[in-house]
Design a protein around this motif. Structure first.
Motif, short mmCIF file in Angstrom:
data_model
loop_
_atom_site.label_atom_id
_atom_site.label_comp_id
_atom_site.label_asym_id
_atom_site.label_seq_id
_atom_site.Cartn_x
_atom_site.Cartn_y
_atom_site.Cartn_z
N GLY A 72 0.69 -1.41 0.21
CA GLY A 72 0.07 0.54 -0.27
C GLY A 72 0.36 1.08 0.26
N GLY A 73 2.06 1.04 -0.09
CA GLY A 73 2.90 2.33 -0.08
C GLY A 73 3.53 3.04 -1.04
N SER A 74 3.04 4.36 -2.14
CA SER A 74 3.61 5.05 -3.53
C SER A 74 5.35 4.72 -3.31
N ILE A 75 5.67 5.44 -4.74
CA ILE A 75 6.77 5.55 -5.06
C ILE A 75 6.75 6.36 -5.96
N THR A 76 8.43 7.17 -5.93
CA THR A 76 8.20 8.39 -6.87
C THR A 76 9.96 6.79 -7.61
N TYR A 77 10.16 6.93 -8.18
CA TYR A 77 11.18 6.13 -8.81
C TYR A 77 12.08 7.19 -9.53
N ARG A 78 13.70 6.96 -9.19
CA ARG A 78 14.53 7.53 -10.62
C ARG A 78 15.74 6.72 -10.66
N ASP A 79 15.69 6.77 -12.25
CA ASP A 79 17.12 6.06 -12.52
C ASP A 79 18.24 6.73 -12.91
N LEU A 80 19.53 6.53 -11.93
CA LEU A 80 20.79 7.19 -11.47
C LEU A 80 21.75 6.72 -13.16
N ALA A 81 21.82 5.81 -13.56
CA ALA A 81 22.05 5.56 -14.62
C ALA A 81 21.79 5.83 -15.59
N ALA A 82 20.23 5.76 -16.26
CA ALA A 82 19.32 6.07 -17.63
C ALA A 82 19.39 7.34 -17.52
N GLU A 83 19.11 7.88 -16.62
CA GLU A 83 19.05 9.68 -16.83
C GLU A 83 19.72 9.97 -15.64
N PRO A 84 21.23 10.31 -15.85
CA PRO A 84 22.08 10.87 -15.14
C PRO A 84 22.24 12.45 -14.59
N VAL A 85 22.39 12.18 -13.36
CA VAL A 85 22.27 13.93 -12.77
C VAL A 85 23.61 14.65 -12.96
N SER A 88 29.68 6.58 -9.74
CA SER A 88 29.52 7.84 -10.09
C SER A 88 28.07 8.52 -10.65
N SER A 89 27.15 7.54 -10.57
CA SER A 89 25.86 8.50 -10.70
C SER A 89 25.43 8.39 -9.42
N LEU A 90 25.79 7.54 -8.87
CA LEU A 90 25.04 7.61 -7.64
C LEU A 90 25.84 8.79 -6.59
N LYS A 91 27.49 8.98 -6.50
CA LYS A 91 27.67 10.24 -5.95
C LYS A 91 27.53 11.52 -6.84
N ALA A 92 27.23 11.41 -7.57
CA ALA A 92 26.36 12.87 -8.85
C ALA A 92 25.33 13.34 -7.74
N TRP A 93 24.61 12.15 -7.56
CA TRP A 93 23.31 12.28 -6.64
C TRP A 93 23.13 12.73 -5.07
N ILE A 94 24.16 11.98 -4.53
CA ILE A 94 24.38 12.77 -2.86
C ILE A 94 25.23 14.31 -3.10
N VAL A 132 19.00 20.69 -9.26
CA VAL A 132 18.35 20.69 -7.44
C VAL A 132 17.00 20.29 -7.39
N GLU A 133 16.67 21.22 -7.68
CA GLU A 133 14.96 20.99 -6.86
C GLU A 133 14.48 20.34 -7.18
N PRO A 134 14.10 19.67 -8.32
CA PRO A 134 13.47 18.41 -8.28
C PRO A 134 13.67 17.28 -7.47
N LEU A 135 15.29 16.80 -7.56
CA LEU A 135 15.69 16.14 -6.37
C LEU A 135 15.89 16.19 -5.73
N LEU A 136 15.72 17.81 -4.90
CA LEU A 136 15.00 17.78 -3.20
C LEU A 136 14.33 17.67 -3.09
N ASN A 137 12.98 17.66 -3.64
CA ASN A 137 11.82 17.36 -3.71
C ASN A 137 11.54 16.21 -3.40
N GLU A 138 12.52 15.07 -4.36
CA GLU A 138 11.60 14.47 -4.55
C GLU A 138 11.80 13.68 -2.98
N LEU A 139 13.29 13.91 -2.60
CA LEU A 139 14.48 13.23 -0.92
C LEU A 139 13.54 14.00 0.22
#
Length: 219
Positions: A32-45, A112-118, A86-93
């Protein structure tokens, strides 16, 4: 309704870390939980730039710590362009109760894709206390306590230290599938059964944990 931010970072479209994070997400959704999904490899930050650092300097200089006041540091067109990333990434978080990170170990650390998001979502004195992080991890060898290569585990250690040291998130759970290279490396073929056991255990743990977190959040 508890909300999950699901991030994947594997360069492979079919990977063990994606399989693990997918099992968690499926169980979360089924409960019953909701989800926002982001693929950091397919759409690199993109990496942070100088304008991003200027925003950070302003926040530090003016002791701004409230998450809803971060955009007050945007004062130039270059900073506005950086903030637009930054703003959409931060809002998701910020909207997430739980952050699920699908993270393979690359060269003893994280992709590196995850480090860029961080880097993009990290600002001075920024607390996200009360949230939870789940890391669905796949590693080519074994890095469990007592294993010969455990000392080289800068993947789990980095994510744990970062979550606690910067975001003030103490609740970080790791679900590891070990020995993934036994599938392709003849030198590790004798460890394939242990890999299968590790993957099976990790999948069960991922599904069970998702259900537990949903149940706890909705009591």
């Amino acid at each position: 309704m508890p909300h999950l931010l699901h991030l994947d970072s594997s360069a492979r479209r079919q990977s063990f870390s994606r399989t693990l994070s997918g099992a968690f997400a499926d169980a979360w959704r089924a409960a019953g939980g909701s989800i926002t999904y982001r693929d950091l490899a397919a759409e690199p930050v993109p990496p942070i730039n100088e304008a991003w650092t200027e925003i950070c300097d302003f926040l530090l200089a003016h002791s701004i710590t409230a998450l809803d006041e971060l955009d007050t540091a945007v004062r130039t067109p270059e900073q506005a362009a950086a903030w637009k990333i930054v703003e959409p990434l931060l809002n998701e978080l910020i909207a997430a109760d739980v952050v699920l990170i699908g993270a393979p170990m690359y060269n003893y650390s994280i992709p590196s894709s995850l480090k860029a998001w961080i880097d993009q979502v990290t600002f001075p004195r920024m607390s996200l206390a009360g949230r939870k992080i789940v890391v669905a991890s796949a590693r080519g060898g074994s890095y469990l306590p007592g294993a010969p290569k455990a000392v080289f585990d800068h993947q789990a250690r980095f994510l744990q230290d970062f979550a606690q040291g910067h975001f003030a998130i103490d609740d970080v759970t790791f679900i590891h599938a070990e020995l993934a290279n036994s599938v392709v490396d003849p030198a590790l073929a004798h460890l394939h059964a242990k890999h299968e056991e590790s993957l099976s255990t990790a999948l069960s743990s991922a599904r069970a944990l998702a259900g537990e977190l949903i149940s706890t959040a909705t009591r």
